[in-house]
Design an enzyme around this catalytic site. Structure first.
Site, PDB file in Angstrom:
ATOM      1  N   ARG A  34       9.690  16.059  -3.153  1.00  0.00           N
ATOM      2  CA  ARG A  34      10.806  16.316  -4.082  1.00  0.00           C
ATOM      3  C   ARG A  34      10.385  17.160  -5.272  1.00  0.00           C
ATOM      4  NH1 ARG A  34      11.464  10.466  -7.164  1.00  0.00           N
ATOM      5  NH2 ARG A  34       9.254   9.951  -7.218  1.00  0.00           N
ATOM      6  N   LYS A  61       6.844  -9.382   6.444  1.00  0.00           N
ATOM      7  CA  LYS A  61       5.366  -9.425   6.474  1.00  0.00           C
ATOM      8  C   LYS A  61       4.767  -9.004   5.132  1.00  0.00           C
ATOM      9  CE  LYS A  61       3.996  -4.968   6.527  1.00  0.00           C
ATOM     10  NZ  LYS A  61       2.986  -4.366   5.649  1.00  0.00           N
ATOM     11  N   LEU A 107       1.979   0.955  -4.404  1.00  0.00           N
ATOM     12  CA  LEU A 107       3.247   0.331  -4.046  1.00  0.00           C
ATOM     13  C   LEU A 107       2.993  -0.928  -3.216  1.00  0.00           C
ATOM     14  CD1 LEU A 107       6.423   0.624  -3.706  1.00  0.00           C
ATOM     15  CD2 LEU A 107       5.880   1.734  -1.524  1.00  0.00           C
ATOM     16  N   GLU A 154       5.470  -3.313  -1.557  1.00  0.00           N
ATOM     17  CA  GLU A 154       6.902  -3.526  -1.322  1.00  0.00           C
ATOM     18  C   GLU A 154       7.297  -4.995  -1.373  1.00  0.00           C
ATOM     19  OE1 GLU A 154       9.342  -1.608  -1.357  1.00  0.00           O
ATOM     20  OE2 GLU A 154       9.219   0.123  -0.021  1.00  0.00           O
ATOM     21  N   SER A 189      -4.446  -3.686   2.959  1.00  0.00           N
ATOM     22  CA  SER A 189      -3.012  -3.849   2.709  1.00  0.00           C
ATOM     23  C   SER A 189      -2.782  -3.943   1.202  1.00  0.00           C
ATOM     24  CB  SER A 189      -2.480  -5.122   3.376  1.00  0.00           C
ATOM     25  OG  SER A 189      -1.285  -5.543   2.733  1.00  0.00           O
ATOM     26  N   ARG A 190      -1.892  -3.097   0.698  1.00  0.00           N
ATOM     27  CA  ARG A 190      -1.608  -3.123  -0.742  1.00  0.00           C
ATOM     28  C   ARG A 190      -0.915  -4.423  -1.132  1.00  0.00           C
ATOM     29  NH1 ARG A 190       1.539   2.314  -0.361  1.00  0.00           N
ATOM     30  NH2 ARG A 190       2.195   1.083   1.439  1.00  0.00           N
ATOM     31  N   SER A 226       0.285  -0.256  10.923  1.00  0.00           N
ATOM     32  CA  SER A 226      -0.081   1.168  10.836  1.00  0.00           C
ATOM     33  C   SER A 226      -0.330   1.564   9.391  1.00  0.00           C
ATOM     34  CB  SER A 226       1.061   2.020  11.412  1.00  0.00           C
ATOM     35  OG  SER A 226       2.296   1.638  10.840  1.00  0.00           O
ATOM     36  N   GLY A 282       5.563  -1.423  12.293  1.00  0.00           N
ATOM     37  CA  GLY A 282       4.445  -1.938  13.088  1.00  0.00           C
ATOM     38  C   GLY A 282       3.140  -1.748  12.338  1.00  0.00           C
ATOM     39  N   ASP A 291       2.137  -6.653  12.720  1.00  0.00           N
ATOM     40  CA  ASP A 291       2.012  -6.151  11.344  1.00  0.00           C
ATOM     41  C   ASP A 291       1.607  -7.269  10.385  1.00  0.00           C
ATOM     42  OD1 ASP A 291       1.977  -4.127   9.524  1.00  0.00           O
ATOM     43  OD2 ASP A 291       4.123  -3.698   9.572  1.00  0.00           O
TER      44      ASP A 291
HETATM   45  N1  LIG Z   1       1.321   3.561   3.214  1.00  0.00           N
HETATM   46  C1  LIG Z   1       1.317   2.850   4.348  1.00  0.00           C
HETATM   47  O1  LIG Z   1       0.257   2.569   4.940  1.00  0.00           O
HETATM   48  C2  LIG Z   1       2.596   2.409   4.953  1.00  0.00           C
HETATM   49  C3  LIG Z   1       3.771   2.411   4.237  1.00  0.00           C
HETATM   50  N2  LIG Z   1       4.919   1.967   4.821  1.00  0.00           N
HETATM   51  C4  LIG Z   1       6.157   1.903   4.083  1.00  0.00           C
HETATM   52  O2  LIG Z   1       6.561   3.218   3.688  1.00  0.00           O
HETATM   53  C5  LIG Z   1       7.309   3.142   2.473  1.00  0.00           C
HETATM   54  C6  LIG Z   1       6.726   4.137   1.486  1.00  0.00           C
HETATM   55  O3  LIG Z   1       5.399   3.751   1.258  1.00  0.00           O
HETATM   56  P1  LIG Z   1       4.260   4.769   0.837  1.00  0.00           P
HETATM   57  O4  LIG Z   1       4.461   6.107   1.438  1.00  0.00           O
HETATM   58  O5  LIG Z   1       2.977   4.090   1.072  1.00  0.00           O
HETATM   59  O6  LIG Z   1       4.538   4.833  -0.722  1.00  0.00           O
HETATM   60  P2  LIG Z   1       3.944   5.830  -1.785  1.00  0.00           P
HETATM   61  O7  LIG Z   1       4.237   5.203  -3.097  1.00  0.00           O
HETATM   62  O8  LIG Z   1       2.550   6.224  -1.439  1.00  0.00           O
HETATM   63  O9  LIG Z   1       4.832   7.163  -1.594  1.00  0.00           O
HETATM   64  C7  LIG Z   1       6.200   7.122  -1.771  1.00  0.00           C
HETATM   65  C8  LIG Z   1       6.764   8.513  -1.531  1.00  0.00           C
HETATM   66  O10 LIG Z   1       8.170   8.448  -1.751  1.00  0.00           O
HETATM   67  C9  LIG Z   1       8.529   9.426  -2.721  1.00  0.00           C
HETATM   68  N3  LIG Z   1       9.599   8.894  -3.539  1.00  0.00           N
HETATM   69  C10 LIG Z   1       9.546   7.811  -4.335  1.00  0.00           C
HETATM   70  N4  LIG Z   1      10.741   7.626  -4.919  1.00  0.00           N
HETATM   71  C11 LIG Z   1      11.542   8.616  -4.482  1.00  0.00           C
HETATM   72  C12 LIG Z   1      12.877   8.964  -4.733  1.00  0.00           C
HETATM   73  N5  LIG Z   1      13.632   8.242  -5.556  1.00  0.00           N
HETATM   74  N6  LIG Z   1      13.377  10.044  -4.108  1.00  0.00           N
HETATM   75  C13 LIG Z   1      12.611  10.768  -3.278  1.00  0.00           C
HETATM   76  N7  LIG Z   1      11.327  10.495  -3.000  1.00  0.00           N
HETATM   77  C14 LIG Z   1      10.810   9.430  -3.604  1.00  0.00           C
HETATM   78  C15 LIG Z   1       7.287   9.694  -3.532  1.00  0.00           C
HETATM   79  O11 LIG Z   1       7.377  10.990  -4.052  1.00  0.00           O
HETATM   80  P3  LIG Z   1       6.530  11.448  -5.346  1.00  0.00           P
HETATM   81  O12 LIG Z   1       5.173  11.795  -4.823  1.00  0.00           O
HETATM   82  O13 LIG Z   1       7.298  12.620  -5.840  1.00  0.00           O
HETATM   83  O14 LIG Z   1       6.522  10.281  -6.281  1.00  0.00           O
HETATM   84  C16 LIG Z   1       6.211   9.579  -2.444  1.00  0.00           C
HETATM   85  O15 LIG Z   1       6.086  10.778  -1.723  1.00  0.00           O
HETATM   86  C17 LIG Z   1       7.226   1.674   1.994  1.00  0.00           C
HETATM   87  O16 LIG Z   1       8.393   1.003   2.327  1.00  0.00           O
HETATM   88  C18 LIG Z   1       6.052   1.113   2.772  1.00  0.00           C
HETATM   89  O17 LIG Z   1       6.183  -0.274   3.002  1.00  0.00           O
HETATM   90  C19 LIG Z   1       4.956   1.593   6.116  1.00  0.00           C
HETATM   91  C20 LIG Z   1       3.821   1.605   6.878  1.00  0.00           C
HETATM   92  C21 LIG Z   1       2.564   1.977   6.346  1.00  0.00           C
HETATM   93  O1  LIG Z   2       2.904  -1.631   6.346  1.00  0.00           O
HETATM   94  C1  LIG Z   2       1.726  -1.386   6.306  1.00  0.00           C
HETATM   95  C2  LIG Z   2       0.851  -1.482   7.479  1.00  0.00           C
HETATM   96  O2  LIG Z   2       1.575  -1.642   8.655  1.00  0.00           O
HETATM   97  C3  LIG Z   2       1.101  -1.065   5.020  1.00  0.00           C
HETATM   98  O3  LIG Z   2       0.845  -2.249   4.370  1.00  0.00           O
HETATM   99  P1  LIG Z   2       0.758  -2.283   2.794  1.00  0.00           P
HETATM  100  O4  LIG Z   2       2.031  -1.657   2.283  1.00  0.00           O
HETATM  101  O5  LIG Z   2       0.619  -3.730   2.452  1.00  0.00           O
HETATM  102  O6  LIG Z   2      -0.448  -1.474   2.422  1.00  0.00           O
END
Ligand SMILES: NC(=O)C1=CN([C@@H]2O[C@H](COP(=O)(O)OP(=O)(O)OC[C@H]3O[C@@H](n4cnc5c(N)ncnc54)[C@H](OP(=O)(O)O)[C@@H]3O)[C@@H](O)[C@H]2O)C=CC1
Ligand SMILES: O=C(CO)COP(=O)(O)O
Length: 306
Positions: A15, A170, A253, A255, A233-234, A117, A115, A223
């Site tokens: 963004r 989870k 983050l 969640e 895991s965060r 990952s 899942g 998961d």
């Molecule tokens: N990281 C992981 O290993 C895994 C994460 N997930 C899930 O994925 C989701 C995201 O996690 P993750 O990627 O780790 O989080 P991060 O905090 O690392 O990244 C979030 C991303 O979303 C963007 N973002 C945040 N708010 C907005 C908004 N309002 N509009 C548009 N873009 C936005 C951020 O952009 P910017 O950089 O501009 O802030 C960033 O690119 C969570 O629900 C998490 O549970 C699922 C599996 C694995």
């Molecule tokens: O969802 C995830 C792995 O499947 C990532 O887990 P965390 O958000 O707890 O790091």
């Protein structure tokens, strides 16, 4: 990275234009340091360019999904598959991720990917297996074909709600597991907590008509095992800090922090007992100390195992 590895033409949208330019120049996302971005991946801050894709993965945190999809909605063609990758439940509405998408962009076809990952493992090309669910089995199977590769193995499903419940719950249970580790309660306690946490996840899933094989599958038990195993895991890391009486890790983050209260509200509204999730929500809100929460869990009336 996964889609590019599977041979797709990929556009990565960020963004923030400066952020996108930095990623494009460095060929590396600062959120995944040390992992080069495939040469074939285009990087843009132009949402219209990204929205022209045949399918999209949307990876913003759960509480920001509605805003992001509303932004995107006017740009999306009818029937575009939009795959939610967030794990959570929306505050206030109690909606799951595909429900939020359906409301914010009614013309798209919503799917969910979940899942065990860790992004870092997936991006490095370490072997990973996940579940990809959509109401239409043909769509779920087509998305699996589009994203699957020798290192990333998605299984298709039509049990959308079961997949969403596993991913949301989870994270909350992983915070509890981290607390147990942070308090040095021992490996036996960690196993007990994870198992009884899984029983809660299953109870909630059943109340929503989820299939047993989904709840014991990758997006449920799979998961949960990953996220309750350690501080990669965060959510576990957040719990670990709470258990040790330390501040929550900054800039990471977790969640489950946001999901805990809404998960408890949802379970209560369905008459489902989730004592571990309740304890996490109470600790996070300050309603209970960790010691009081542990005592409450251990002093519940003895009952049959179910
Ligand atoms: N990281 C992981 O290993 C895994 C994460 N997930 C899930 O994925 C989701 C995201 O996690 P993750 O990627 O780790 O989080 P991060 O905090 O690392 O990244 C979030 C991303 O979303 C963007 N973002 C945040 N708010 C907005 C908004 N309002 N509009 C548009 N873009 C936005 C951020 O952009 P910017 O950089 O501009 O802030 C960033 O690119 C969570 O629900 C998490 O549970 C699922 C599996 C694995
Ligand atoms: O969802 C995830 C792995 O499947 C990532 O887990 P965390 O958000 O707890 O790091």
């Amino acid at each position: 990275a996964v889609a590019a590895r599977a041979g797709r033409d990929v556009t990565l949208y960020a963004r923030d234009a400066d952020h996108a330019a930095r990623i494009a120049a460095a060929r590396e996302n600062p959120r995944l340091p040390g992992i080069p971005l495939a040469d074939s991946i285009a990087v843009t801050a132009d949402l219209a360019q990204a929205a022209g894709a045949d399918a999209m993965l949307i990876v913003v945190p759960a509480q920001h999904l509605r805003g992001a999809v509303m932004h995107l909605a006017p740009l999306l063609a009818h029937g575009t598959p939009l795959v939610a990758c967030a794990k959570g439940i929306e505050h206030g509405t109690h909606k799951f991720m595909t429900e939020v998408i359906a409301e914010a962009a009614p013309q798209v076809r919503a799917a969910i990917l979940s899942g065990p990952s860790f992004a870092d493992d997936v991006a490095r090309g370490l072997p990973t297996a996940v579940t990809l669910a959509a109401p239409d089995e043909a769509l779920a199977a087509a998305l699996v074909q589009a994203l699957g590769s020798a290192t990333f193995r998605p299984y298709h499903s039509t049990d959308v709600r079961g997949v969403e419940i596993g991913g949301a719950a989870k994270n909350v249970l992983a915070i509890a597991a981290g607390i147990v580790a942070g308090r040095n309660l021992g490996a036996s306690a960690l196993a007990a907590l994870t198992t009884r946490g899984f029983a809660e996840l299953v109870r909630l899933g059943r109340a929503f008509g989820a299939r047993g094989e989904t709840l014991t599958g990758l997006s449920g038990l799979g998961d949960l095992i990953l996220s309750c195993a350690g501080p990669q895991s965060r959510n576990f890391a957040a719990g670990l800090a709470l258990g040790r009486g330390e501040p929550l890790p900054a800039g990471k983050l977790a969640e489950g922090q946001y999901t805990a209260p809404v998960l408890v509200e949802l379970a209560t509204s369905r008459g489902v007992e989730m004592p571990v999730a309740q304890a996490v929500a109470a600790i996070l809100s300050g309603a209970l100390t960790i010691d009081a929460a542990i005592e409450t869990l251990m002093m519940r009336p003895f009952k049959a195992e179910e």
